[in-house]
Write a protein that holds these residues in place. Structure first.
Motif, short mmCIF file in Angstrom:
data_model
loop_
_atom_site.label_atom_id
_atom_site.label_comp_id
_atom_site.label_asym_id
_atom_site.label_seq_id
_atom_site.Cartn_x
_atom_site.Cartn_y
_atom_site.Cartn_z
N ILE A 57 104.15 120.62 98.89
CA ILE A 57 103.41 119.66 98.07
C ILE A 57 104.09 119.54 96.71
O ILE A 57 104.31 120.55 96.03
N ARG A 58 104.41 118.32 96.30
CA ARG A 58 105.12 118.09 95.05
C ARG A 58 104.31 117.31 94.02
O ARG A 58 104.81 117.03 92.94
N LEU A 59 103.08 116.96 94.34
CA LEU A 59 102.21 116.33 93.35
C LEU A 59 100.92 117.12 93.26
O LEU A 59 100.31 117.45 94.29
N ALA A 60 100.49 117.43 92.04
CA ALA A 60 99.23 118.13 91.80
C ALA A 60 98.45 117.34 90.75
O ALA A 60 99.00 116.96 89.72
N PHE A 61 97.18 117.07 91.07
CA PHE A 61 96.31 116.32 90.17
C PHE A 61 95.25 117.24 89.61
O PHE A 61 94.59 117.95 90.35
N GLY A 62 95.09 117.22 88.30
CA GLY A 62 93.98 117.91 87.67
C GLY A 62 92.77 116.99 87.70
O GLY A 62 92.85 115.83 87.28
N ILE A 63 91.65 117.49 88.22
CA ILE A 63 90.42 116.70 88.37
C ILE A 63 89.32 117.35 87.54
O ILE A 63 89.08 118.55 87.65
N VAL A 68 90.57 111.89 87.66
CA VAL A 68 91.92 112.44 87.49
C VAL A 68 92.21 112.52 85.99
O VAL A 68 92.20 111.50 85.30
N VAL A 69 92.43 113.74 85.50
CA VAL A 69 92.73 113.91 84.07
C VAL A 69 94.22 114.08 83.81
O VAL A 69 94.68 113.85 82.69
N GLU A 70 94.98 114.49 84.84
CA GLU A 70 96.44 114.57 84.67
C GLU A 70 97.12 114.64 86.03
O GLU A 70 96.50 115.04 87.01
N VAL A 71 98.39 114.25 86.03
CA VAL A 71 99.21 114.24 87.25
C VAL A 71 100.49 115.01 86.96
O VAL A 71 101.17 114.72 85.97
N TYR A 72 100.79 115.99 87.82
CA TYR A 72 101.97 116.83 87.62
C TYR A 72 102.92 116.71 88.80
O TYR A 72 102.49 116.61 89.96
N ARG A 73 104.23 116.75 88.50
CA ARG A 73 105.27 116.84 89.51
C ARG A 73 105.57 118.33 89.65
O ARG A 73 105.99 118.98 88.70
N VAL A 74 105.34 118.87 90.84
CA VAL A 74 105.49 120.30 91.09
C VAL A 74 106.95 120.63 91.41
O VAL A 74 107.55 120.00 92.28
N ALA A 75 107.49 121.61 90.70
CA ALA A 75 108.85 122.09 90.97
C ALA A 75 108.84 123.19 92.02
O ALA A 75 109.77 123.32 92.80
N GLY A 76 107.76 124.00 92.04
CA GLY A 76 107.67 125.08 93.01
C GLY A 76 106.32 125.77 92.96
O GLY A 76 105.60 125.68 91.97
N TRP A 77 106.01 126.45 94.05
CA TRP A 77 104.77 127.22 94.18
C TRP A 77 105.12 128.69 94.32
O TRP A 77 106.09 129.04 94.99
N PHE A 78 104.30 129.56 93.73
CA PHE A 78 104.57 131.00 93.72
C PHE A 78 103.24 131.76 93.80
O PHE A 78 102.20 131.23 93.44
N LEU A 103 104.87 117.04 83.72
CA LEU A 103 104.10 115.81 83.88
C LEU A 103 104.85 114.90 84.85
O LEU A 103 106.08 114.84 84.83
N ALA A 104 104.11 114.20 85.68
CA ALA A 104 104.71 113.25 86.61
C ALA A 104 105.25 112.05 85.82
O ALA A 104 105.01 111.92 84.61
N SER A 105 105.94 111.18 86.49
CA SER A 105 106.49 109.99 85.84
C SER A 105 105.38 109.14 85.23
O SER A 105 104.23 109.20 85.67
N GLU A 106 105.72 108.36 84.24
CA GLU A 106 104.74 107.46 83.62
C GLU A 106 104.14 106.52 84.67
O GLU A 106 102.96 106.22 84.62
N GLU A 107 104.96 106.08 85.60
CA GLU A 107 104.47 105.19 86.66
C GLU A 107 103.35 105.84 87.45
O GLU A 107 102.30 105.23 87.68
N LEU A 108 103.55 107.09 87.88
CA LEU A 108 102.52 107.79 88.64
C LEU A 108 101.30 108.09 87.79
O LEU A 108 100.16 107.95 88.24
N ARG A 109 101.53 108.50 86.56
CA ARG A 109 100.40 108.81 85.68
C ARG A 109 99.56 107.57 85.42
O ARG A 109 98.33 107.62 85.45
N GLU A 110 100.19 106.43 85.19
CA GLU A 110 99.44 105.19 84.98
C GLU A 110 98.69 104.76 86.23
O GLU A 110 97.60 104.22 86.16
N ARG A 111 99.29 105.03 87.38
CA ARG A 111 98.66 104.64 88.65
C ARG A 111 97.39 105.45 88.94
O ARG A 111 96.43 104.92 89.48
N TYR A 112 97.41 106.75 88.60
CA TYR A 112 96.33 107.63 89.02
C TYR A 112 95.38 108.12 87.92
O TYR A 112 94.21 108.38 88.20
N LYS A 113 95.87 108.31 86.70
CA LYS A 113 95.01 108.89 85.66
C LYS A 113 93.76 108.05 85.43
O LYS A 113 93.81 106.82 85.46
N ASP A 114 92.66 108.74 85.21
CA ASP A 114 91.35 108.17 84.93
C ASP A 114 90.69 107.53 86.14
O ASP A 114 89.59 106.97 86.02
#
Length: 133
Positions: A57-63, A68-78, A103-114
């Motif tokens: 999984i490479r996208l994580a959303f804070g809810i 949706v309060v933020e969108v992150y691009r995941v580099a890795g899980w540990f 933070l994910a790209s502005e495009e993704l953040r604009e698409r999903y945030k709020d």
């Protein structure tokens, strides 16, 4: 009762183009929500999920409060504590995981945030997998 504005902003399963994890955070005060780093730390850490389940999984959303309060691009899980651990800290927690990312790209953040995700959560589980995750 939902208004037409709520329906327009409510995300559906089909709105996700790639494997995504939605992470519901609770008991968060406004200072954390308004702090980029504080919010990142609160969303990324110590979740009781399988490392094998989230590994790709490479996208994580804070809810928060169903939104949706933020969108992150995941580099890795540990495993929690596996990285960025100070001497004397507790050993890695094999039953808890965390991600590192940006933070994910502005495009993704604009698409999903709020946008609302209330229809995507069932019960008390703070984690929801979407987008084929």
């Amino acid at each position: 009762m939902m208004t037409s504005v709520d329906v327009a902003t409510q995300l559906r399963e089909s709105d996700f183009d790639e494997p995504t994890i939605l992470i519901k955070i609770t008991n968060v005060d406004s200072s954390v929500l308004s702090s980029r780093f504080g919010l990142y730390e609160r969303v990324r850490r110590e979740w009781a999920v399988s490392l094998d389940r989230v590994r790709n999984i490479r996208l994580a959303f804070g809810i928060h409060d169903g939104r949706v309060v933020e969108v992150y691009r995941v580099a890795g899980w540990f495993h929690t504590g596996e990285i960025m651990r100070r001497d004397g800290d507790i050993p890695p927690a094999e039953r808890r995981v965390e991600f590192v990312g940006n933070l994910a790209s502005e495009e993704l953040r604009e698409r999903y945030k709020d946008r609302l995700v209330t229809d995507l959560f069932y019960g008390q589980n703070p984690i929801r997998y979407v987008g084929g995750a």
